[in-house]
Write a protein that holds these residues in place. Sequence first.
Motif, PDB file in Angstrom:
ATOM      1  N   ASP A 101      52.905  32.898  19.612  1.00 41.03           N
ATOM      2  CA  ASP A 101      54.022  32.065  19.159  1.00 41.03           C
ATOM      3  C   ASP A 101      54.255  32.263  17.666  1.00 41.03           C
ATOM      4  OD1 ASP A 101      54.601  30.369  21.633  1.00 41.03           O
ATOM      5  OD2 ASP A 101      52.455  30.011  21.358  1.00 41.03           O
ATOM      6  N   ILE A 102      53.154  32.455  16.954  1.00 49.08           N
ATOM      7  CA  ILE A 102      53.198  32.576  15.503  1.00 49.08           C
ATOM      8  C   ILE A 102      52.332  33.744  15.073  1.00 49.08           C
ATOM      9  CG2 ILE A 102      52.459  31.464  13.337  1.00 49.08           C
ATOM     10  CD1 ILE A 102      53.235  28.792  14.576  1.00 49.08           C
ATOM     11  N   VAL A 103      52.818  34.507  14.094  1.00 47.36           N
ATOM     12  CA  VAL A 103      52.018  35.576  13.501  1.00 47.36           C
ATOM     13  C   VAL A 103      51.799  35.251  12.034  1.00 47.36           C
ATOM     14  CG1 VAL A 103      54.102  36.979  13.127  1.00 47.36           C
ATOM     15  CG2 VAL A 103      51.847  38.044  12.987  1.00 47.36           C
ATOM     16  N   VAL A 104      50.557  35.382  11.596  1.00 48.67           N
ATOM     17  CA  VAL A 104      50.196  35.115  10.207  1.00 48.67           C
ATOM     18  C   VAL A 104      49.561  36.378   9.644  1.00 48.67           C
ATOM     19  CG1 VAL A 104      48.789  33.728   8.638  1.00 48.67           C
ATOM     20  CG2 VAL A 104      49.800  32.670  10.676  1.00 48.67           C
ATOM     21  N   ALA A 121      50.455  26.319   5.256  1.00 43.13           N
ATOM     22  CA  ALA A 121      51.594  27.227   5.426  1.00 43.13           C
ATOM     23  C   ALA A 121      52.031  27.272   6.879  1.00 43.13           C
ATOM     24  CB  ALA A 121      51.223  28.624   4.936  1.00 43.13           C
ATOM     25  N   ILE A 122      51.077  27.282   7.794  1.00 42.77           N
ATOM     26  CA  ILE A 122      51.408  27.249   9.219  1.00 42.77           C
ATOM     27  C   ILE A 122      52.079  25.933   9.578  1.00 42.77           C
ATOM     28  CG2 ILE A 122      50.422  27.178  11.549  1.00 42.77           C
ATOM     29  CD1 ILE A 122      48.250  29.111  10.563  1.00 42.77           C
ATOM     30  N   ARG A 123      51.564  24.851   9.056  1.00 41.90           N
ATOM     31  CA  ARG A 123      52.134  23.534   9.340  1.00 41.90           C
ATOM     32  C   ARG A 123      53.578  23.444   8.829  1.00 41.90           C
ATOM     33  NH1 ARG A 123      48.114  20.992   7.842  1.00 41.90           N
ATOM     34  NH2 ARG A 123      48.676  20.556   5.686  1.00 41.90           N
ATOM     35  N   TYR A 183      51.673  35.185   4.791  1.00 45.11           N
ATOM     36  CA  TYR A 183      53.013  35.284   5.372  1.00 45.11           C
ATOM     37  C   TYR A 183      52.934  34.717   6.786  1.00 45.11           C
ATOM     38  CZ  TYR A 183      54.027  38.733   1.693  1.00 45.11           C
ATOM     39  OH  TYR A 183      54.206  39.370   0.491  1.00 45.11           O
ATOM     40  N   VAL A 184      53.827  33.817   7.109  1.00 45.27           N
ATOM     41  CA  VAL A 184      53.839  33.211   8.440  1.00 45.27           C
ATOM     42  C   VAL A 184      55.223  33.404   9.053  1.00 45.27           C
ATOM     43  CG1 VAL A 184      53.317  31.133   9.773  1.00 45.27           C
ATOM     44  CG2 VAL A 184      52.308  31.424   7.502  1.00 45.27           C
ATOM     45  N   TRP A 185      55.254  33.864  10.305  1.00 47.10           N
ATOM     46  CA  TRP A 185      56.534  34.079  10.996  1.00 47.10           C
ATOM     47  C   TRP A 185      56.521  33.457  12.378  1.00 47.10           C
ATOM     48  CZ3 TRP A 185      54.456  38.433   8.411  1.00 47.10           C
ATOM     49  CH2 TRP A 185      55.289  39.027   7.435  1.00 47.10           C
ATOM     50  N   GLN A 186      57.707  33.022  12.835  1.00 50.40           N
ATOM     51  CA  GLN A 186      57.924  32.782  14.248  1.00 50.40           C
ATOM     52  C   GLN A 186      57.904  34.146  14.928  1.00 50.40           C
ATOM     53  OE1 GLN A 186      58.081  29.769  15.432  1.00 50.40           O
ATOM     54  NE2 GLN A 186      58.877  28.438  13.826  1.00 50.40           N
ATOM     55  N   ARG A 187      57.115  34.288  15.944  1.00 49.34           N
ATOM     56  CA  ARG A 187      56.877  35.588  16.543  1.00 49.34           C
ATOM     57  C   ARG A 187      58.155  36.298  16.987  1.00 49.34           C
ATOM     58  NH1 ARG A 187      57.865  38.724  21.284  1.00 49.34           N
ATOM     59  NH2 ARG A 187      56.149  40.219  21.465  1.00 49.34           N
ATOM     60  N   ASP A 188      59.011  35.638  17.757  1.00 46.51           N
ATOM     61  CA  ASP A 188      60.176  36.311  18.320  1.00 46.51           C
ATOM     62  C   ASP A 188      61.143  36.768  17.229  1.00 46.51           C
ATOM     63  OD1 ASP A 188      59.120  35.929  20.803  1.00 46.51           O
ATOM     64  OD2 ASP A 188      60.424  34.248  21.353  1.00 46.51           O
ATOM     65  N   THR A 189      61.331  35.939  16.217  1.00 48.74           N
ATOM     66  CA  THR A 189      62.205  36.318  15.102  1.00 48.74           C
ATOM     67  C   THR A 189      61.677  37.559  14.408  1.00 48.74           C
ATOM     68  OG1 THR A 189      62.871  34.024  14.715  1.00 48.74           O
ATOM     69  CG2 THR A 189      63.171  35.562  12.893  1.00 48.74           C
ATOM     70  N   PHE A 190      60.380  37.573  14.167  1.00 54.92           N
ATOM     71  CA  PHE A 190      59.780  38.689  13.439  1.00 54.92           C
ATOM     72  C   PHE A 190      59.842  39.986  14.234  1.00 54.92           C
ATOM     73  CE2 PHE A 190      56.004  41.267  12.357  1.00 54.92           C
ATOM     74  CZ  PHE A 190      56.343  41.555  11.042  1.00 54.92           C
TER      75      PHE A 190
END
Length: 235
Positions: A101-104, A121-123, A183-190
């Motif tokens: 769901d999330i990539v860091v 940062a994740i929060r 760096y934190v991203w929403q997985r699908d967007t990234f």
Amino acid sequence: MTRICTICARGGSKGLPRKNLRPLLGKPLLAWTIEQATASGLFDLIAVSSDSDEILSVARRYGAGHTVKRPDEFSGDTAAKVFAIRHCLLDAEAALGRLSDIVVDLDVTSPLRTQGDIAAAIRLLEDSGAPNVITGAPARRSPYFNLVEVGLDGVAQLSKRHTNLVTRRQDGPACFDMNAAIYVWQRDTFVERPEVFYDDTRFFEMPSARSIDVDTEVDFELLEILMRRQLEEST
């Protein structure tokens, strides 16, 4: 909620050769980030990507759950890091057997961040619904006051003009240096569009004392001092 941590470490470095494996207070620089990610308990998988077999071997020794041999196309001096991160993420998901769901991404050369910084940062990403979060610290120079650009004609000018005359750095808009720590991203967007800046990118501020990003010998010497102090304060 599935989270994957990527750690990207090239074998080559022009500013400080072999910096990712350089000893820092008794263990390779790379090891600090792997152990920090592991100790945080925030990730379903910690994956290290490198073009160097030696680095991948060290990564496994210090607890990386998955290692990825980086293709040449993502390893050169001009290759954008986001594509190496995406390659690592997709390989890690295949190994994990499910999508994240999330990539860091945690940068090897910024090990002074804390587990609390990573969690915060994740929060921020989860609470805001933003596509991504970047981190940084207050800038020492202001583009409105004492950061200049020199043109081909040799003329120096302020990097950025403000509608009002800025006579003190403190009077200009707040500016920050990216510190490459987290760096934190929403997985699908990234995966669909691997970028650092989107229309709704959020910023997590860290103190300067935790924002050293190693690129030179002086950076590394300063890192050793601050890391030693950080360890002493935590005991």
